[in-house]
Design a protein around this motif. Structure first.
Motif, PDB file in Angstrom:
ATOM      1  N   CYS A 430     -47.330 -81.042  44.978  1.00 11.57           N
ATOM      2  CA  CYS A 430     -47.438 -79.643  45.056  1.00 11.57           C
ATOM      3  C   CYS A 430     -49.018 -79.433  46.068  1.00 11.57           C
ATOM      4  CB  CYS A 430     -46.900 -78.132  44.974  1.00 11.57           C
ATOM      5  SG  CYS A 430     -45.576 -78.946  43.994  1.00 11.57           S
ATOM      6  N   ALA A 431     -50.084 -79.807  45.221  1.00 12.11           N
ATOM      7  CA  ALA A 431     -51.057 -79.169  46.084  1.00 12.11           C
ATOM      8  C   ALA A 431     -51.565 -79.816  47.112  1.00 12.11           C
ATOM      9  CB  ALA A 431     -52.356 -78.737  44.921  1.00 12.11           C
ATOM     10  N   ALA A 439     -54.368 -86.934  52.829  1.00 11.75           N
ATOM     11  CA  ALA A 439     -55.306 -86.848  53.857  1.00 11.75           C
ATOM     12  C   ALA A 439     -54.926 -85.958  55.261  1.00 11.75           C
ATOM     13  CB  ALA A 439     -56.130 -88.000  54.440  1.00 11.75           C
ATOM     14  N   TYR A 440     -53.570 -85.976  55.057  1.00  6.74           N
ATOM     15  CA  TYR A 440     -52.465 -85.674  55.775  1.00  6.74           C
ATOM     16  C   TYR A 440     -52.347 -83.760  55.517  1.00  6.74           C
ATOM     17  CZ  TYR A 440     -50.630 -90.372  56.997  1.00  6.74           C
ATOM     18  OH  TYR A 440     -51.625 -91.319  56.917  1.00  6.74           O
ATOM     19  N   ARG A 442     -50.282 -81.496  57.088  1.00 10.02           N
ATOM     20  CA  ARG A 442     -48.815 -81.083  56.163  1.00 10.02           C
ATOM     21  C   ARG A 442     -48.739 -80.582  55.162  1.00 10.02           C
ATOM     22  NH1 ARG A 442     -44.086 -85.232  58.676  1.00 10.02           N
ATOM     23  NH2 ARG A 442     -42.579 -83.715  57.307  1.00 10.02           N
ATOM     24  N   TRP A 443     -49.474 -81.884  53.748  1.00  9.76           N
ATOM     25  CA  TRP A 443     -48.853 -81.522  53.039  1.00  9.76           C
ATOM     26  C   TRP A 443     -50.690 -81.015  51.643  1.00  9.76           C
ATOM     27  CZ3 TRP A 443     -47.762 -86.876  54.462  1.00  9.76           C
ATOM     28  CH2 TRP A 443     -45.976 -86.881  54.833  1.00  9.76           C
ATOM     29  N   GLN A 444     -51.615 -80.680  52.764  1.00  6.46           N
ATOM     30  CA  GLN A 444     -52.278 -79.521  52.340  1.00  6.46           C
ATOM     31  C   GLN A 444     -51.623 -78.401  52.012  1.00  6.46           C
ATOM     32  OE1 GLN A 444     -54.805 -80.922  50.836  1.00  6.46           O
ATOM     33  NE2 GLN A 444     -54.528 -82.536  51.027  1.00  6.46           N
ATOM     34  N   ARG A 445     -50.659 -78.142  50.563  1.00  9.65           N
ATOM     35  CA  ARG A 445     -50.129 -76.737  50.425  1.00  9.65           C
ATOM     36  C   ARG A 445     -50.717 -75.423  49.697  1.00  9.65           C
ATOM     37  NH1 ARG A 445     -44.471 -79.795  49.739  1.00  9.65           N
ATOM     38  NH2 ARG A 445     -45.596 -80.809  48.889  1.00  9.65           N
ATOM     39  N   LEU A 446     -51.060 -76.056  48.358  1.00 10.78           N
ATOM     40  CA  LEU A 446     -51.671 -74.878  47.808  1.00 10.78           C
ATOM     41  C   LEU A 446     -53.265 -75.260  47.379  1.00 10.78           C
ATOM     42  CD1 LEU A 446     -49.309 -75.197  44.718  1.00 10.78           C
ATOM     43  CD2 LEU A 446     -48.736 -74.041  46.346  1.00 10.78           C
TER      44      LEU A 446
END
Length: 799
Positions: A430-431, A439-440, A442-446
């Protein structure tokens, strides 16, 4: 415990006496959790609400007191109507509202600021409510949660989502009491453990089950066809039953079958009896219009699917007709309970087999229902894609400590065995999205600050909420009358892609003509004159349950079958004379020539998905041995394979270790994995179907998920989502667990019967739709042989 005077007077004014289980629920209102099992029509919903109504009558409070959770939006609306009567007649200071996907945005916003005393909702809407920062304020005074039709929720990911949301409510409303309501439970103890906080089961109240239902199988002068699922042959007899009863629900297992049957029923309806249709692909307004007409008593019959399986209180329904074998005894019992929705009035139901083999299955289901032998598989560990979504939902509500959330999650029965390492895997995903995706942006959320996890960008909360849920409504397009006319419902995107202007199909019981696609909406006009195509709705195609399959196999061991119609008993007797009848502890394999091809028929009774997977594996193994397999077709009970070469010894094809190895190889490169990955990745939040700008089409979502799947397979094969995908694929579309069960049950014992003609039990499979060709060397050989024959006919051989 006696009813409070105001309530006792209200019961008396209606000529009612409270049922013992209603008084018991009132007496045990302080239990932390309580499961009530009561027959349909036994007043179990009122029993669940009585403690709430009496508490609010005696000690009014502001704010939210009770949440009621239902699997269906229609059921929540029905409960609101039913609760309004006692509240109004007793002048109780109680406000009741529902909150589902159909509730307006304005009303939802007001409910958060000024919640009603009783809120009726669904698992998705409840999870969404827990995602807001003001959730602790809204739920601070919450005293009770009532989960209706808890058995239906328990069997799906929606149930996992619900119990995770309840674990969150426990944290913000200490002392919260849980009530579970159900009419059909095959394992009450397991459900009581799930309802309670792990590990202690909660008390179970079982009401008087009432009289046995009146269930029978329709026997018509015209014999059922050998194959097919529409039961068109029975329409005159069904129409006669509709005429003899006040109101009839006619259940189907798929939406497409319901549309076909409704169309044919309407064509035969010479007396213009008012008949409606109700299924999940119809537009909401159309469904609500049918529901309102039903409540008002204006319909004599309604053709329907699983959307009406549960709890809606239509007391005038006096007959249930199940078209096609029910596949699952528990579902049959649930549907039967829709008739005579009153206590101590027997429900009446008629089963209508769609084809000859379904006669056997219907008789087995009738016997199981009479024996109260409900089917159900043990519940596995909680799915981790749902847990990932829950972690993101929790982050939307504000910062959290990983230790606290892990402690909450493991109070949920399905996640009680979750290890800290597995939880941390989900949190890391999730993080960052995982190793290959970190490295993207858009998926660095937490991110973690001062020991607490929180959203990296608070604006991400909107996107997470927009994609919340576990129901995968993939690839559907709206259908609307041309010229901005009224919406009719939805069809699958794949079906829409096959349409050309002028094509006709069924929608809501009427034949419509495809005019074109405008802004991702299918535009149609009315065209009642021609034979329609059928929309491939996403209604479930149920597989026959393991328990029902075993009961059928036990029936085969009988000397004769007095409970079956004579033509069906004669058919089974002929099978026994010509070949053999399948047995539970052996795999029956028949081989025979027919129409210039060699055939192999394997009877595994493993369910349609598993038998189809078996067909793929067996043809693959035949290819390895140089046996020219050309294709196969599968039903719930057998797989029929055709090819160029006769199989003289089928045992090596069924060697368990080799089958498993071939399965692993096949699964790794199969489209099933990509389809499963797409569903799990959407639930887990890796793929967004909805964005603030627009909803992605099915093709766009498939394209992005396929790229992700290929990327992870190449660069991060141990990625969490790939592990989840494999677990889901084994359980779902390919149902390899049922093949494993078949292999364990038969332990290598194979009855091979080699014959010179088609057998009675195999014959219907030649009429079965859904034949799957195999792209293998057999097809190439066939082309070469045909080319050689043509050359020889032209006098060119050897030239």
């Amino acid at each position: 415990m006696d009813l409070p005077l105001r309530f006792a007077d209200w019961f008396a004014s209606r000529g009612w006496s409270p049922h013992p289980h209603q008084l018991q629920m009132l007496a045990r209102a302080a239990e932390p959790a309580l499961l009530l099992i009561a027959p349909t029509g036994g007043g179990k919903t009122l029993a669940g609400f009585l403690p709430t109504l009496t508490e609010l009558a005696e000690a009014p409070q502001a704010g939210l007191h009770t949440i009621y959770v239902s699997p269906l939006k229609a059921l929540a609306a029905d409960i609101r109507r039913n609760l309004s009567t006692p509240i109004a007649e007793m002048a109780l200071p109680i406000r009741v509202e529902d909150r589902t996907g159909d509730t307006s945005a304005t009303q939802k916003k007001r409910q958060r600021a000024d919640p009603p005393h009783i809120l009726l909702t669904t698992p998705e809407s409840l999870a969404l409510l827990t995602s807001y920062e003001d959730a602790p304020r809204m739920f601070a005074g919450l005293k009770r949660v009532i989960v209706d039709e808890i058995h239906a929720l328990s069997e799906s990911k929606r149930g996992d989502q619900l119990f995770l949301a309840l674990s969150r409510l426990d944290a913000v409303a200490p002392g919260l009491r849980r009530v579970g309501l159900s009419a059909t439970v095959e394992n009450p103890a397991a459900l009581a453990r799930e309802l309670a906080r792990h590990p202690d089961p909660c008390p179970i109240l079982e009401a008087d089950p009432g009289p046995e239902p009146d269930i029978s199988m329709l026997v018509t002068e015209e014999r059922p066809p050998w194959a097919g699922g529409g039961a068109k042959y029975a329409i005159p007899a069904v129409l006669e039953e509709v005429k003899r009863h006040r109101t009839t629900l006619i259940f189907h297992n798929t939406r497409a079958q319901a549309e076909i049957f409704f169309h044919n029923l309407w064509l035969a309806n010479d007396e213009d009896l008012p008949i409606g249709i109700h299924h999940g692909s119809l537009d909401r307004q159309q469904r609500e219009a049918v529901e309102a007409a039903m409540v008002a008593g204006r319909l004599r019959a309604i053709v329907c699917t699983g959307t009406l399986d549960l709890g809606i209180d239509w007391g005038d329904v006096d007959l249930i007709i199940q078209i096609g074998a029910p596949k699952n005894v528990k579902r049959l019992v649930q549907r039967i309970g829709r008739a005579n929705h009153r206590y101590n009035a027997p429900s009446k139901a008629i089963l209508v087999p769609a084809n000859r083999f379904e006669i056997v299955e219907c008789v087995a289901a009738l016997e199981a229902a009479r024996d109260h032998d409900l089917d159900g598989d043990p519940k596995g560990p909680g799915p981790r894609d749902v847990l990932c979504q829950h972690i993101l939902i929790r982050a939307c509500a504000g910062p959290f400590a990983a230790d606290d959330l892990f402690a909450e999650v493991t109070t949920v029965g399905a996640y009680a065995g979750l290890t800290r390492a597995e939880f941390d895997d989900c949190l890391e995903f999730c993080a960052t999205g995982g190793y290959a995706l970190r490295a993207y942006d858009r998926w660095q959320r937490l991110k973690q600050t001062d020991g607490l996890w929180h959203l990296r960008d608070p604006r991400a909360a909107q996107r997470i909420r927009m994609n919340l849920g576990t129901i995968q409504d993939t690839d559907v397009l709206k259908v609307r009358m041309r010229g901005r006319g009224k919406p009719l419902g939805e069809i699958e995107e794949g079906f829409a892609a096959t349409l050309t202007p002028g094509d006709t199909f069924l929608m809501g019981g009427q034949i419509v003509r495809y005019e074109g696609l405008r802004e991702m909406t299918v535009e149609v006009s009315r065209d009642p004159g021609r034979e329609p195509k059928v929309a491939t709705f996403m209604g479930t195609k149920f597989a026959t349950s393991t328990q029902l399959s075993q009961r059928i196999l036990r029936m085969f061991r009988q000397e004769n079958w007095p409970e079956l119609p004579g033509h069906t008993a004669d058919w089974l007797a002929l099978q026994r004379d010509v070949s053999k009848l399948p047995e539970a502890d052996r795999i029956l394999v028949e081989t025979f020539p027919h129409d210039g091809r060699q055939h192999l028929c394997a009877y595994g009774f493993a369910g349609r998905n598993a038998q189809a997977t078996l067909g793929l594996l067996l043809t693959q193994r035949m290819e390895q041995r140089g046996l020219g397999a050309l294709g196969f077709v599968a039903t719930d009970y057998a797989t029929l394979i055709w090819g160029l070469d006769r199989v003289t010894d089928p045992a090596p094809l069924f060697a368990p270790d080799a089958l498993r190895e071939d399965f692993e190889t096949w699964l790794a490169g199969n489209a099933v994995m990509k389809r499963t990955f797409r569903a799990s990745a959407t639930i887990a939040g890796l793929i967004e179907r909805n964005t603030p700008q627009a909803r992605k089409t099915g093709r766009q979502a498939t394209f992005s998920s396929d790229i992700l799947y290929d990327t992870l397979s190449k660069y991060d094969p141990d990625h969490l989502l790939l592990r989840i995908t494999r677990e889901e694929a084994l359980r779902g579309l390919v149902d390899f667990g049922r093949i494993e069960e078949m292999l364990r049950r038969t332990a290598g014992r194979i009855d091979h019967v080699d014959l010179e003609r088609v057998t009675p039990l195999a014959a219907p499979l030649f009429l079965e739709p859904g034949r799957i060709p195999v792209a293998a060397s057999g097809a190439q050989r066939l082309m070469e042989e045909e080319a050689a024959r043509l050359m020889e006919a032209a006098g060119l051989s050897g030239g």
